[in-house]
Scaffold this active site. Structure first.
Site, short mmCIF file in Angstrom:
data_model
loop_
_atom_site.label_atom_id
_atom_site.label_comp_id
_atom_site.label_asym_id
_atom_site.label_seq_id
_atom_site.Cartn_x
_atom_site.Cartn_y
_atom_site.Cartn_z
N LYS A 180 0.92 -0.96 -0.08
CA LYS A 180 -0.06 -0.07 -0.08
C LYS A 180 0.69 1.16 0.17
O LYS A 180 1.55 1.67 1.03
CB LYS A 180 -0.97 0.00 1.26
N GLY A 233 7.20 5.08 7.78
CA GLY A 233 6.14 6.07 8.21
C GLY A 233 6.52 7.16 9.35
O GLY A 233 7.60 7.09 10.04
N SER A 234 5.43 7.81 10.01
CA SER A 234 5.58 8.28 11.30
C SER A 234 5.77 7.52 12.45
O SER A 234 4.98 6.59 12.43
CB SER A 234 4.69 9.59 11.50
N GLY A 238 3.39 4.43 13.11
CA GLY A 238 4.20 3.16 13.35
C GLY A 238 3.73 2.28 14.59
O GLY A 238 3.49 1.18 14.74
N GLU A 255 10.43 1.78 10.13
CA GLU A 255 11.31 2.84 10.20
C GLU A 255 10.62 4.02 10.22
O GLU A 255 9.56 4.35 9.48
CB GLU A 255 11.85 2.45 8.66
N CYS A 289 13.87 10.43 5.73
CA CYS A 289 13.99 9.95 7.22
C CYS A 289 15.39 10.36 7.80
O CYS A 289 15.54 10.77 8.78
CB CYS A 289 13.69 8.53 7.09
N GLU A 386 11.40 16.00 14.39
CA GLU A 386 11.58 16.15 12.93
C GLU A 386 10.72 17.04 12.33
O GLU A 386 9.51 16.74 12.25
CB GLU A 386 11.19 14.51 12.46
P1 ADP Z 1 3.52 10.96 7.00
O1 ADP Z 1 3.28 11.75 8.16
O2 ADP Z 1 4.90 10.88 6.49
O3 ADP Z 1 2.53 10.99 5.85
P2 ADP Z 1 2.26 8.51 7.71
O4 ADP Z 1 2.81 7.59 9.13
O5 ADP Z 1 0.89 9.36 8.02
O6 ADP Z 1 3.42 9.32 7.53
O7 ADP Z 1 2.17 7.65 6.58
C1 ADP Z 1 2.82 6.69 6.24
C2 ADP Z 1 2.02 5.43 5.44
O8 ADP Z 1 1.28 4.93 6.46
C3 ADP Z 1 1.32 5.85 4.35
O9 ADP Z 1 1.15 4.82 3.36
C4 ADP Z 1 -0.22 6.19 5.02
O10 ADP Z 1 -1.10 6.04 4.11
C5 ADP Z 1 -0.15 5.05 6.03
N1 ADP Z 1 -0.97 5.31 7.05
C6 ADP Z 1 -1.47 6.70 7.66
N2 ADP Z 1 -2.45 6.17 8.81
C7 ADP Z 1 -2.41 4.91 8.82
C8 ADP Z 1 -3.20 3.95 9.58
N3 ADP Z 1 -4.03 4.39 10.50
N4 ADP Z 1 -3.25 2.71 9.37
C9 ADP Z 1 -2.35 2.19 8.61
N5 ADP Z 1 -1.45 2.85 7.82
C10 ADP Z 1 -1.71 4.29 7.88
#
Ligand code: ADP
Length: 485
Positions: A180, A233-234, A238, A255, A289, A386
């Site tokens: 995804k 991601g964040s 995470g 990560e 990152c 960050e």
């Molecule tokens: P950023 O703040 O850099 O956008 P995120 O952690 O929000 O980082 O997003 C990283 C990935 O995690 C993206 O593919 C996003 O669609 C997905 N994501 C965001 N929210 C959720 C969630 N609640 N459950 C699973 N995946 C998510």
């Protein structure tokens, strides 16, 4: 819908078929340089994820992919790597338009993407199990087996590279993947999935589902029939996805970013260091990152280094992706607001330099001028959090002990840079830094397919890249055989 909308309408890829989301809904995706709509992405939900996981499971248990030996898997990966290489310019155009990064950087990203498939194509038949010494008349084999169905949730900053980084080792080990991408940058992952289909990956081995994080991402993280989750991601998301996956006893690599220090000692070769230090924060407009977002400078050379950085920063220009400025736009208006917000209440006397936004840049694009801040203390919010934008902060230290203390003093631990000519100090400091990678007199934000990569503390856990990734995407089965007296 017909005409223009058809052109922009993207699809999921499940079981070797391109399809719309079960709910028939879409998400818009925009060009960061202009703010214009680029494409309509399927807004998938748990039904699409479920279909993709089922396809991957069937492929893993009974499909053509399950019959492939490591040599065949490796050849297919390498073939995809070649196909990417042949399409570098076209792919780079898509990536630059979708993410706002300068075309030359997008081209470098495509070379790295191809390299992941080349590297793991070569590694697929070179990573195996072992035998263990045990009791007399026993043979113990440790078989390295694939995990099964692996879920992959990735961010928007390096969509193509992330496709290679996370999928190539999983596939090399024989897993089937459900992937995804981030809703803000899906177009190169979709193009790469098309190339994988042309390269001949069997049905169900690679499945791509687009959609919002809270719908498609959450459904993937909590799906009971995945065997592993790879997330980048964040830290907030995470933690959330890890908690969801753990309900099904599914393990993860996470990560989650960093606040990576670049430590400059007074004996450093500044001519070599400063251009690299600047690149490490403006690459991808700071949305990396492993961006070197804190520069720690020894007090004897603080003013000199800051003076040189000021000169260089004032001349940096952000502009449209197709014109190869120093940096491009940020990914979304939301990201621009986030970076702007970090600097909103900053004391103007701490702004050491600001670069420019080119007059060629559309006022509807999400540009942010590169900004140099300092001197600030280690407890300042900009020294701890960050920002994920082109903002470099300068901190002062007196000696090695203080440098290490400041470097280790955030909740993150991803990568670090050390700049000194003193060989003993290089080793001492490298060993004391609490992070996953250390660069000495060089810096590799995002670079090096061969180099194991991952964090400590809030930067996450697990290792990607290099041969370490093959360990993460496989499991050991212990076979104990008694063969008689
Ligand atoms: P950023 O703040 O850099 O956008 P995120 O952690 O929000 O980082 O997003 C990283 C990935 O995690 C993206 O593919 C996003 O669609 C997905 N994501 C965001 N929210 C959720 C969630 N609640 N459950 C699973 N995946 C998510």
């Amino acid at each position: 819908m017909t005409g223009r909308s058809e052109i922009f309408r993207q699809h999921n890829f499940i079981d070797n078929k391109w399809c719309q989301a079960a709910g028939g809904k879409h998400i818009n995706t925009y060009c960061p340089s202009t703010g214009k709509i680029l494409a309509l992405l399927p807004a998938s939900d748990h039904r699409d994820i479920d279909q993709a996981v089922k396809a991957a499971r069937e492929a893993f248990d009974n499909g053509e992919w399950s019959t492939y030996n490591p040599v065949q898997r490796g050849r297919l990966l390498a073939r995809l790597g070649k196909a990417i290489e042949n399409e570098i310019n076209q792919l780079a155009k898509i990536e630059a338009e979708d993410t706002g990064k300068p075309l030359k950087q997008a081209q470098a990203d495509m070379i790295a993407t191809a390299r992941y498939f080349e590297f793991y194509g070569g590694a697929a038949d070179k990573f195996g199990g072992e035998t263990l010494p045990y009791l007399n008349n026993y043979q113990v084999q440790l078989l390295r087996e694939p995990l099964g169905v692996t879920g992959h949730i990735i961010p928007w900053n390096y969509p193509a590279q992330m496709f290679g980084r996370t999928l190539a080792p999983a596939l090399a080990m024989g897993n089937c993947v459900v992937f995804k991408p981030a809703e803000d940058a899906c177009l190169t992952p979709i193009a790469l999935t098309k190339l994988s289909q042309e390269a001949g990956f069997p049905a169900g081995s690679i499945n791509l589902v687009t959609g919002l994080g809270e719908e498609a991402g959450a459904a993937l993280a909590s799906h009971p029939d995945i065997n592993f989750l790879s997330f980048t991601g964040s830290p907030e998301i995470g933690s959330f996805v890890q908690s969801q996956a753990s309900k099904n006893h599914v393990s993860c690599t996470l990560e989650l970013g960093g606040k990576s220090p670049q430590i400059i000692f007074s004996d450093a070769n500044l001519d070599m260091a400063l251009p690299i230090i600047i690149n490490a924060i403006i690459q991808n407009a700071g949305q990396t990152c492993s961006a070197g977002s804190r520069v720690l400078i020894q007090e004897e050379i603080f003013d000199k280094v800051v003076g040189e950085l000021q000169n260089k920063f004032s001349n940096l220009i952000a502009g449209p992706h197709d014109q190869n400025f120093d940096l491009g736009a940020l990914i979304t208006s939301k990201q621009k607001a986030r970076v702007t917000n970090y600097l909103k209440n900053i004391d103007e006397s701490l702004v050491l330099a600001r670069g420019k936004v080119s007059p060629l840049a559309s006022s509807d694009g999400y540009y942010f001028p590169p900004t140099l801040i300092g001197p600030i203390n280690a407890d300042h919010i900009l020294a701890r959090e960050e920002v994920f934008g082109p903002v470099l902060v300068c901190l002062k230290f007196s000696d090695e002990t203080e440098a290490i203390k400041i470097a280790n003093g955030t909740r993150y631990g991803l990568i670090s840079g050390i700049w000194t000519r003193d060989g003993s100090r290089q080793t001492r400091v490298a060993r004391k830094l609490n992070c996953g990678q250390v660069f000495i007199n060089c810096y590799g934000a995002g670079g090096g397919v061969e180099l194991p990569f991952g964090g400590t503390k809030m930067s996450g856990h697990g290792r990607e890249k290099g041969m370490e990734a093959l360990k993460e995407f496989s499991q050991v089965k212990t076979v104990v055989q008694y063969y008689g007296d």
